[in-house]
Design an enzyme around this catalytic site. Structure first.
Site, PDB file in Angstrom:
ATOM      1  N   TYR A  50       0.849  -1.198   0.000  1.00 36.14           N
ATOM      2  CA  TYR A  50       0.000   0.000   0.000  1.00 36.14           C
ATOM      3  C   TYR A  50       0.878   1.239   0.000  1.00 36.14           C
ATOM      4  O   TYR A  50       1.823   1.324   0.767  1.00 36.14           O
ATOM      5  CB  TYR A  50      -0.920   0.027   1.226  1.00 36.14           C
ATOM      6  CG  TYR A  50      -2.366  -0.093   0.794  1.00 36.14           C
ATOM      7  CD1 TYR A  50      -2.996   0.972   0.148  1.00 36.14           C
ATOM      8  CD2 TYR A  50      -3.078  -1.271   0.975  1.00 36.14           C
ATOM      9  CE1 TYR A  50      -4.293   0.852  -0.316  1.00 36.14           C
ATOM     10  CE2 TYR A  50      -4.381  -1.396   0.519  1.00 36.14           C
ATOM     11  CZ  TYR A  50      -4.989  -0.331  -0.127  1.00 36.14           C
ATOM     12  OH  TYR A  50      -6.262  -0.450  -0.586  1.00 36.14           O
ATOM     13  N   GLU A  52      -0.523   4.791  -0.522  1.00 38.78           N
ATOM     14  CA  GLU A  52      -1.338   6.000  -0.713  1.00 38.78           C
ATOM     15  C   GLU A  52      -0.476   7.243  -0.565  1.00 38.78           C
ATOM     16  O   GLU A  52       0.346   7.337   0.351  1.00 38.78           O
ATOM     17  CB  GLU A  52      -2.485   6.027   0.308  1.00 38.78           C
ATOM     18  CG  GLU A  52      -3.624   5.096  -0.076  1.00 38.78           C
ATOM     19  CD  GLU A  52      -4.807   5.189   0.869  1.00 38.78           C
ATOM     20  OE1 GLU A  52      -4.741   5.952   1.859  1.00 38.78           O
ATOM     21  OE2 GLU A  52      -5.804   4.484   0.604  1.00 38.78           O
ATOM     22  N   ASP A 199      -6.082  13.350 -25.451  1.00 37.95           N
ATOM     23  CA  ASP A 199      -6.129  11.973 -24.961  1.00 37.95           C
ATOM     24  C   ASP A 199      -5.548  11.101 -26.066  1.00 37.95           C
ATOM     25  O   ASP A 199      -6.223  10.774 -27.037  1.00 37.95           O
ATOM     26  CB  ASP A 199      -7.594  11.612 -24.662  1.00 37.95           C
ATOM     27  CG  ASP A 199      -7.780  10.131 -24.344  1.00 37.95           C
ATOM     28  OD1 ASP A 199      -6.791   9.376 -24.377  1.00 37.95           O
ATOM     29  OD2 ASP A 199      -8.933   9.730 -24.074  1.00 37.95           O
ATOM     30  N   THR A 225      -3.416   5.938 -22.190  1.00 43.26           N
ATOM     31  CA  THR A 225      -3.282   4.606 -21.632  1.00 43.26           C
ATOM     32  C   THR A 225      -1.880   4.128 -21.969  1.00 43.26           C
ATOM     33  O   THR A 225      -1.220   4.676 -22.853  1.00 43.26           O
ATOM     34  CB  THR A 225      -4.279   3.607 -22.266  1.00 43.26           C
ATOM     35  OG1 THR A 225      -4.046   3.575 -23.668  1.00 43.26           O
ATOM     36  CG2 THR A 225      -5.719   4.001 -21.999  1.00 43.26           C
ATOM     37  N   LYS A 228      -1.952   0.263 -25.195  1.00 39.58           N
ATOM     38  CA  LYS A 228      -2.343   0.117 -26.602  1.00 39.58           C
ATOM     39  C   LYS A 228      -1.075   0.145 -27.461  1.00 39.58           C
ATOM     40  O   LYS A 228      -0.276  -0.781 -27.356  1.00 39.58           O
ATOM     41  CB  LYS A 228      -3.373   1.179 -26.943  1.00 39.58           C
ATOM     42  CG  LYS A 228      -4.671   0.965 -26.130  1.00 39.58           C
ATOM     43  CD  LYS A 228      -5.734   2.020 -26.346  1.00 39.58           C
ATOM     44  CE  LYS A 228      -6.921   1.765 -25.422  1.00 39.58           C
ATOM     45  NZ  LYS A 228      -7.939   2.838 -25.512  1.00 39.58           N
ATOM     46  N   ARG A 234      -1.876  -2.582 -18.502  1.00 39.79           N
ATOM     47  CA  ARG A 234      -3.130  -1.821 -18.457  1.00 39.79           C
ATOM     48  C   ARG A 234      -2.991  -0.775 -17.359  1.00 39.79           C
ATOM     49  O   ARG A 234      -3.029  -1.098 -16.169  1.00 39.79           O
ATOM     50  CB  ARG A 234      -4.307  -2.721 -18.109  1.00 39.79           C
ATOM     51  CG  ARG A 234      -4.494  -3.904 -18.997  1.00 39.79           C
ATOM     52  CD  ARG A 234      -5.881  -4.487 -18.848  1.00 39.79           C
ATOM     53  NE  ARG A 234      -6.742  -3.824 -19.786  1.00 39.79           N
ATOM     54  CZ  ARG A 234      -6.754  -4.091 -21.087  1.00 39.79           C
ATOM     55  NH1 ARG A 234      -5.973  -5.007 -21.594  1.00 39.79           N
ATOM     56  NH2 ARG A 234      -7.561  -3.438 -21.890  1.00 39.79           N
TER      57      ARG A 234
HETATM   58  C1  PLP Z   1      -8.903   3.177 -24.660  1.00 38.08           C
HETATM   59  C2  PLP Z   1      -9.209   4.605 -24.472  1.00 38.08           C
HETATM   60  C3  PLP Z   1      -9.509   5.138 -23.205  1.00 38.08           C
HETATM   61  C4  PLP Z   1      -9.790   4.304 -21.978  1.00 38.08           C
HETATM   62  O1  PLP Z   1      -8.965   3.382 -21.579  1.00 38.08           O
HETATM   63  P1  PLP Z   1      -9.364   2.221 -20.539  1.00 38.08           P
HETATM   64  O2  PLP Z   1      -8.037   1.829 -20.061  1.00 38.08           O
HETATM   65  O3  PLP Z   1     -10.087   1.189 -21.334  1.00 38.08           O
HETATM   66  O4  PLP Z   1     -10.203   2.813 -19.471  1.00 38.08           O
HETATM   67  C5  PLP Z   1      -9.689   6.499 -23.098  1.00 38.08           C
HETATM   68  N1  PLP Z   1      -9.595   7.303 -24.157  1.00 38.08           N
HETATM   69  C6  PLP Z   1      -9.342   6.830 -25.394  1.00 38.08           C
HETATM   70  C7  PLP Z   1      -9.264   7.791 -26.536  1.00 38.08           C
HETATM   71  C8  PLP Z   1      -9.151   5.480 -25.591  1.00 38.08           C
HETATM   72  O5  PLP Z   1      -8.940   5.008 -26.822  1.00 38.08           O
END
Ligand code: PLP
Length: 411
Positions: A50, A52, A199, A225, A228, A234
């Site tokens: 933990y 925090e 994003d 993220t 990807k 993740r």
């Molecule tokens: C995949 C994605 C997210 C969210 O990701 P998670 O890890 O699935 O919550 C947010 N914004 C965009 C543009 C994405 O492609």
């Protein structure tokens, strides 16, 4: 060894999923195969701790080593994205969705106006879907793509911003196959005095490799993220100019999260080291080359692509002229060992459950070493299955043999 004997049910499910991942063509644009080293960090004893708070300001004892893990992850994010010295990094978001909500929560009041891409044209759930926390708590105004070109129309976006005065302008998409002109977005945000947020969850790996323009020189806040195109665990990261740092940190903890997942943060650090290598740069270049090759081959077979092609790792296939819906196409391809997801195309007359398109991406298959030659093979399999449903079983067998020549990392 011990999972196998102590919990054979879960062990067996993992083995079956491992075989599935090895034997299919993974074309889901948001998926990838992480390295053994990322897996090792994720599965490490760091999960026991933990922590925090933030490095050197923890609410629990015993964090002298964890602090070093998190500081290393932050330093490596800064190096990977070549952040200016007045930028700040938070590596604690559990995933991309919380990261976005944490930015809104930190920088805005409930009910404030956010401008973002509409969901049916390529935005994400957290960009103001009415069923998502974002759409329920903020006033979203949505832009889309041009009906004629399938591309962003920056004049329209400027007009909408002028009319609606958003407090935050968000760009970055889950299903947009073209290069984003971050400079134009910044100019629009400056004109209406909005905070600019990108994003880059999908294209993060292309950005660090220099294959896609980076938003960092132009924007106030960038989320991504890490699982990807970045090919890490993740998780997600928030990068921001220093003046937003304290509000964002407080929003992540204690605002919306408790203890950070330090095993995932260690895996982020490992991935950020990997993306700085020449091998990763080559990988990212090949991802785009493969996407362009797959797009061209599909077009040669008569498939229609939204915007007429791709600049990044993904493409949207509009199946309208093939007399099949997205749901049936996805299920059929699944039977053949070609894994995709159905998707709305811009101005889709069909509903989200059974839309007109499928989305294809090359991040995962490129991690297996596939190149342009393999893309035309994949396009011909897709064509065969969509044209004659009875060949799915045969194709599955062929793909099973084919994938043996392309071992995936981590499997
Ligand atoms: C995949 C994605 C997210 C969210 O990701 P998670 O890890 O699935 O919550 C947010 N914004 C965009 C543009 C994405 O492609």
């Amino acid at each position: 060894m011990s999972l196998r004997s102590k919990d054979p049910q879960i062990y067996e499910l993992i083995q079956r999923e491992r075989r599935r991942q090895a034997e299919v063509l993974e074309l889901i644009a948001s998926e990838n195969y992480v390295s053994d080293e990322v897996l090792e960090s994720l599965g490490s004893i760091l999960t026991n701790k933990y922590a925090e708070g933030y490095p050197r300001k923890r609410y629990y004892g015993g964090n002298e080593i964890i602090d070093q893990v998190e500081e290393l992850a932050i330093a490596r994010v800064k190096a990977a994205f070549e952040l200016p010295i007045d930028w700040h990094v938070n590596v604690q978001p559990y995933s991309g969705s919380p990261a976005n909500l944490e930015v809104y929560n930190g920088l805005l009041e409930k009910g404030d106006t956010i401008m973002a891409m509409s969901l049916d044209q390529g935005g994400h759930l957290t960009h103001g879907s009415p069923v998502n926390f974002s759409g329920k708590n903020y006033n979203f105004v949505h832009y889309g793509v041009s009906a004629k070109t399938g591309r962003l129309d920056y004049m329209e976006i400027l007009k909408l911003a002028d009319r609606t005065h958003p407090k935050l302008i968000l760009c970055g998409f889950t299903a947009y196959p073209r290069e984003i002109d971050f400079k134009k977005f910044k100019e629009i945000a400056e004109k209406v005095k909005a905070i600019s947020m990108a994003d880059i969850s999908h294209i993060g790996g292309l950005v660090v490799a220099g294959v896609h323009l980076s938003p960092i020189p132009f924007f106030d806040v960038v989320t991504t993220t890490t699982h990807k195109t970045l090919r890490g665990p993740r998780a997600a990261i928030i990068m921001s100019k220093d003046k937003f740092a304290s509000a964002i940190d407080k929003s992540v903890f204690p605002g919306m999260q408790g203890g950070p997942h330090e095993n995932a943060i260690a895996a982020v650090a490992v991935a950020m080291k990997e993306v700085k290598t020449a091998a990763f740069r080559k990988y990212a270049e090949q991802v785009v080359k493969n996407a362009k090759a797959l797009a061209r081959s599909l077009q040669d077979f008569g498939f229609k692509l939204v915007s007429g092609g791709t600049d990044n790792h993904l493409m949207l296939v509009d199946l309208t002229n093939k007399n099949i819906g997205g749901k049936d196409a996805q299920e059929l391809l699944d039977l053949a060992g070609i894994v995709t997801n159905r998707t709305m195309v811009p101005f889709d007359p069909r509903k989200p459950w059974d839309p007109s398109g499928i989305r294809l991406g090359t991040a995962a298959i490129t991690s297996r070493g596939m190149k342009e030659k393999e893309m035309s093979k994949i396009a011909s399999w897709i064509t065969a299955v969509i044209t004659d449903h009875s060949v799915a079983d045969n194709v599955r067998g062929e793909i099973k043999r084919f994938t043996k020549n392309f071992p995936a990392p981590g499997l």
